[in-house]
Design a protein around this motif. Structure first.
Motif, PDB file in Angstrom:
ATOM      1  N   VAL A 152      56.855 103.754  59.672  1.00  0.00           N
ATOM      2  CA  VAL A 152      55.653 104.480  60.422  1.00  0.00           C
ATOM      3  C   VAL A 152      56.095 104.516  61.857  1.00  0.00           C
ATOM      4  N   ALA A 153      56.112 105.796  62.294  1.00  0.00           N
ATOM      5  CA  ALA A 153      56.349 105.890  63.766  1.00  0.00           C
ATOM      6  C   ALA A 153      55.412 106.659  64.522  1.00  0.00           C
ATOM      7  N   PRO A 154      55.113 106.579  65.724  1.00  0.00           N
ATOM      8  CA  PRO A 154      54.123 107.175  66.680  1.00  0.00           C
ATOM      9  C   PRO A 154      54.370 108.672  66.762  1.00  0.00           C
ATOM     10  N   ALA A 155      53.362 109.506  66.758  1.00  0.00           N
ATOM     11  CA  ALA A 155      53.467 110.991  67.041  1.00  0.00           C
ATOM     12  C   ALA A 155      52.223 111.263  67.754  1.00  0.00           C
ATOM     13  N   TYR A 156      52.285 112.497  68.231  1.00  0.00           N
ATOM     14  CA  TYR A 156      51.000 113.134  69.029  1.00  0.00           C
ATOM     15  C   TYR A 156      49.805 112.825  68.365  1.00  0.00           C
ATOM     16  N   ASN A 157      48.937 111.832  68.654  1.00  0.00           N
ATOM     17  CA  ASN A 157      47.450 112.019  68.243  1.00  0.00           C
ATOM     18  C   ASN A 157      47.584 111.363  66.861  1.00  0.00           C
ATOM     19  N   GLY A 158      48.708 110.754  66.340  1.00  0.00           N
ATOM     20  CA  GLY A 158      48.725 110.098  64.995  1.00  0.00           C
ATOM     21  C   GLY A 158      50.347 109.518  64.844  1.00  0.00           C
ATOM     22  N   PHE A 159      50.736 109.568  63.667  1.00  0.00           N
ATOM     23  CA  PHE A 159      52.018 108.856  63.191  1.00  0.00           C
ATOM     24  C   PHE A 159      52.642 109.339  62.001  1.00  0.00           C
ATOM     25  N   LEU A 160      53.907 109.268  61.707  1.00  0.00           N
ATOM     26  CA  LEU A 160      54.579 109.945  60.830  1.00  0.00           C
ATOM     27  C   LEU A 160      55.030 108.710  60.080  1.00  0.00           C
ATOM     28  N   ILE A 161      54.784 109.181  58.655  1.00  0.00           N
ATOM     29  CA  ILE A 161      55.119 108.358  57.670  1.00  0.00           C
ATOM     30  C   ILE A 161      56.539 108.756  56.889  1.00  0.00           C
ATOM     31  N   THR A 162      57.463 108.014  57.017  1.00  0.00           N
ATOM     32  CA  THR A 162      58.942 108.436  56.132  1.00  0.00           C
ATOM     33  C   THR A 162      59.383 107.296  55.013  1.00  0.00           C
ATOM     34  N   HIS A 163      59.991 107.869  54.061  1.00  0.00           N
ATOM     35  CA  HIS A 163      60.435 106.782  53.181  1.00  0.00           C
ATOM     36  C   HIS A 163      62.105 106.569  53.304  1.00  0.00           C
ATOM     37  N   ARG A 164      62.312 105.455  53.639  1.00  0.00           N
ATOM     38  CA  ARG A 164      63.833 104.841  54.231  1.00  0.00           C
ATOM     39  C   ARG A 164      64.612 105.362  52.998  1.00  0.00           C
ATOM     40  N   GLN A 165      64.467 105.657  51.659  1.00  0.00           N
ATOM     41  CA  GLN A 165      65.417 105.765  50.689  1.00  0.00           C
ATOM     42  C   GLN A 165      65.372 107.158  50.071  1.00  0.00           C
ATOM     43  N   ARG A 166      64.248 107.949  50.600  1.00  0.00           N
ATOM     44  CA  ARG A 166      63.884 109.203  49.934  1.00  0.00           C
ATOM     45  C   ARG A 166      64.162 110.304  50.912  1.00  0.00           C
ATOM     46  N   PRO A 167      65.142 110.668  51.612  1.00  0.00           N
ATOM     47  CA  PRO A 167      65.237 111.611  52.374  1.00  0.00           C
ATOM     48  C   PRO A 167      64.576 112.991  52.165  1.00  0.00           C
ATOM     49  N   ASP A 168      64.464 113.171  50.531  1.00  0.00           N
ATOM     50  CA  ASP A 168      64.002 114.399  50.060  1.00  0.00           C
ATOM     51  C   ASP A 168      62.572 114.814  50.351  1.00  0.00           C
ATOM     52  N   LEU A 169      61.852 113.485  50.764  1.00  0.00           N
ATOM     53  CA  LEU A 169      60.547 113.422  51.181  1.00  0.00           C
ATOM     54  C   LEU A 169      60.494 113.797  52.685  1.00  0.00           C
ATOM     55  N   LEU A 170      60.022 115.097  53.034  1.00  0.00           N
ATOM     56  CA  LEU A 170      59.522 115.399  54.478  1.00  0.00           C
ATOM     57  C   LEU A 170      58.556 114.314  54.979  1.00  0.00           C
ATOM     58  N   PRO A 171      58.786 114.095  56.356  1.00  0.00           N
ATOM     59  CA  PRO A 171      57.795 113.253  57.062  1.00  0.00           C
ATOM     60  C   PRO A 171      56.477 113.712  56.934  1.00  0.00           C
ATOM     61  N   LEU A 172      55.474 112.694  56.486  1.00  0.00           N
ATOM     62  CA  LEU A 172      54.158 112.984  56.405  1.00  0.00           C
ATOM     63  C   LEU A 172      53.354 112.357  57.680  1.00  0.00           C
ATOM     64  N   PHE A 173      52.656 113.701  58.344  1.00  0.00           N
ATOM     65  CA  PHE A 173      51.926 113.201  59.341  1.00  0.00           C
ATOM     66  C   PHE A 173      50.541 112.893  59.036  1.00  0.00           C
ATOM     67  N   ILE A 174      50.194 111.904  59.601  1.00  0.00           N
ATOM     68  CA  ILE A 174      48.676 111.311  59.612  1.00  0.00           C
ATOM     69  C   ILE A 174      47.971 111.146  60.966  1.00  0.00           C
ATOM     70  N   PRO A 175      46.719 111.764  61.246  1.00  0.00           N
ATOM     71  CA  PRO A 175      45.973 111.620  62.412  1.00  0.00           C
ATOM     72  C   PRO A 175      45.535 110.234  62.545  1.00  0.00           C
ATOM     73  N   PHE A 176      45.449 109.793  63.557  1.00  0.00           N
ATOM     74  CA  PHE A 176      44.746 108.478  63.964  1.00  0.00           C
ATOM     75  C   PHE A 176      43.476 108.259  63.370  1.00  0.00           C
ATOM     76  N   GLU A 177      42.718 109.139  63.388  1.00  0.00           N
ATOM     77  CA  GLU A 177      41.378 109.399  62.879  1.00  0.00           C
ATOM     78  C   GLU A 177      41.149 110.372  61.897  1.00  0.00           C
ATOM     79  N   ALA A 178      40.486 110.191  60.732  1.00  0.00           N
ATOM     80  CA  ALA A 178      40.121 110.784  59.472  1.00  0.00           C
ATOM     81  C   ALA A 178      38.882 111.663  59.797  1.00  0.00           C
ATOM     82  N   THR A 179      38.705 112.758  59.043  1.00  0.00           N
ATOM     83  CA  THR A 179      37.414 113.454  59.403  1.00  0.00           C
ATOM     84  C   THR A 179      36.607 113.396  58.209  1.00  0.00           C
TER      85      THR A 179
END
Length: 274
Positions: free
Chosen positions: A62-89
């Motif tokens: 997990v890495a910080p991003a603007y108004n949220g964070f990015l999730i990446t898989h250390r061993q699956r470069p085929d999976l593009l980073p997933l952006f998650i906002p800090f708060e849901a709706t």
């Protein structure tokens, strides 16, 4: 009173049991550091998922991003980073189970659920704890009525650098602080002196050390590779000198004031002892 105690690390874990990241400063909220463990992965029965059952969660960084964070898989470069906002709706809700607690939560997006399901190879959902949810710290240690996020039981976990250094002198292979997933790390003082602290301040913000944190198998999982230590270290070694009744203790469960701001470099002052 100990001299020259300093806050040397602040860590957020936006999704319970996934990777975390260091920050230079953080706001204190009623449930812990702002954005800490407000998201949770649940299975098909809406029960919480952690590295205890799924060590491969450690591979989701997990890495910080603007108004949220990015999730990446250390061993699956085929999976593009997933952006998650800090708060849901609050579009969709469901009840989830974490330990013995049942709480309602907001659903994340279908896209997030699909990404997580693909990354872990099993069906799961990502859910969020709203500010309207009340989850209490364990009652027998909670006269102030403190709240907690999706963390195991307390809004803050604190560890001293001296304690980790002492542990590492006893291990064949030293471990990093991330094995223990603290929010607050302090430098200075002697190993485990915080066992005896009660009330303390960090940069003028008041906290209470409630009790030692009982550690589990998660500490045996390398947070970079998700591989468990074959002999059960560091938990096995900790149990030889940090066992109290049925718990192996490392770090302190801490409650806070519900507001304030912390910065790395803040002075830590112990006000009273148990």
């Amino acid at each position: 009173m100990s001299a020259s105690l300093t806050l040397t690390g602040l860590f957020l874990y936006p999704v319970k049991s996934l990777g975390g990241f260091a920050v230079a400063e953080a706001d204190v909220t009623a449930r812990g550091l702002q954005h800490d463990r407000r998201w949770l992965l649940v299975d098909e029965r809406n029960r919480f998922m952690t590295q205890r059952q799924l060590p491969e969660l450690a591979l989701l960084s997990v890495a910080p991003a603007y108004n949220g964070f990015l999730i990446t898989h250390r061993q699956r470069p085929d999976l593009l980073p997933l952006f998650i906002p800090f708060e849901a709706t609050p579009e969709r809700t469901l009840f989830v189970t974490i330990w013995d607690d049942i709480a309602w939560a907001w659903r994340g997006t279908p896209q997030a659920d699909e990404w997580m399901t693909e990354a872990l190879g099993r069906s799961c959902r990502l859910v969020y704890m709203s500010d309207m949810v009340r989850r209490d710290v364990e009652p027998e240690h909670n006269p102030e009525g403190q709240l907690v996020s999706f963390a195991d039981g307390y809004p803050f976990l604190m560890i001293g650098e001296a304690a980790l250094a002492d542990l590492n002198t006893r291990l064949a292979q030293p471990v990093l602080m991330n094995r223990f997933r603290p929010n607050l790390v302090f430098g200075g003082g002697t190993p485990y002196e915080d066992d005896h602290w009660e009330n303390f301040q960090i940069g003028g913000v008041s906290f209470r050390a409630v009790r030692g944190c009982g550690r589990c198998v998660l500490t045996t999982i390398d947070q970079q590779s998700a591989i468990k230590n074959p002999v059960g270290d560091p938990l096995r070694t900790l149990a030889t000198y940090r066992k109290v009744e049925n718990s192996t203790l490392f770090g302190q469960n801490v409650t806070g004031p519900g507001n304030g701001r912390l910065r790395v470099g803040d002075a830590l002052t112990v006000l009273s002892h148990k």
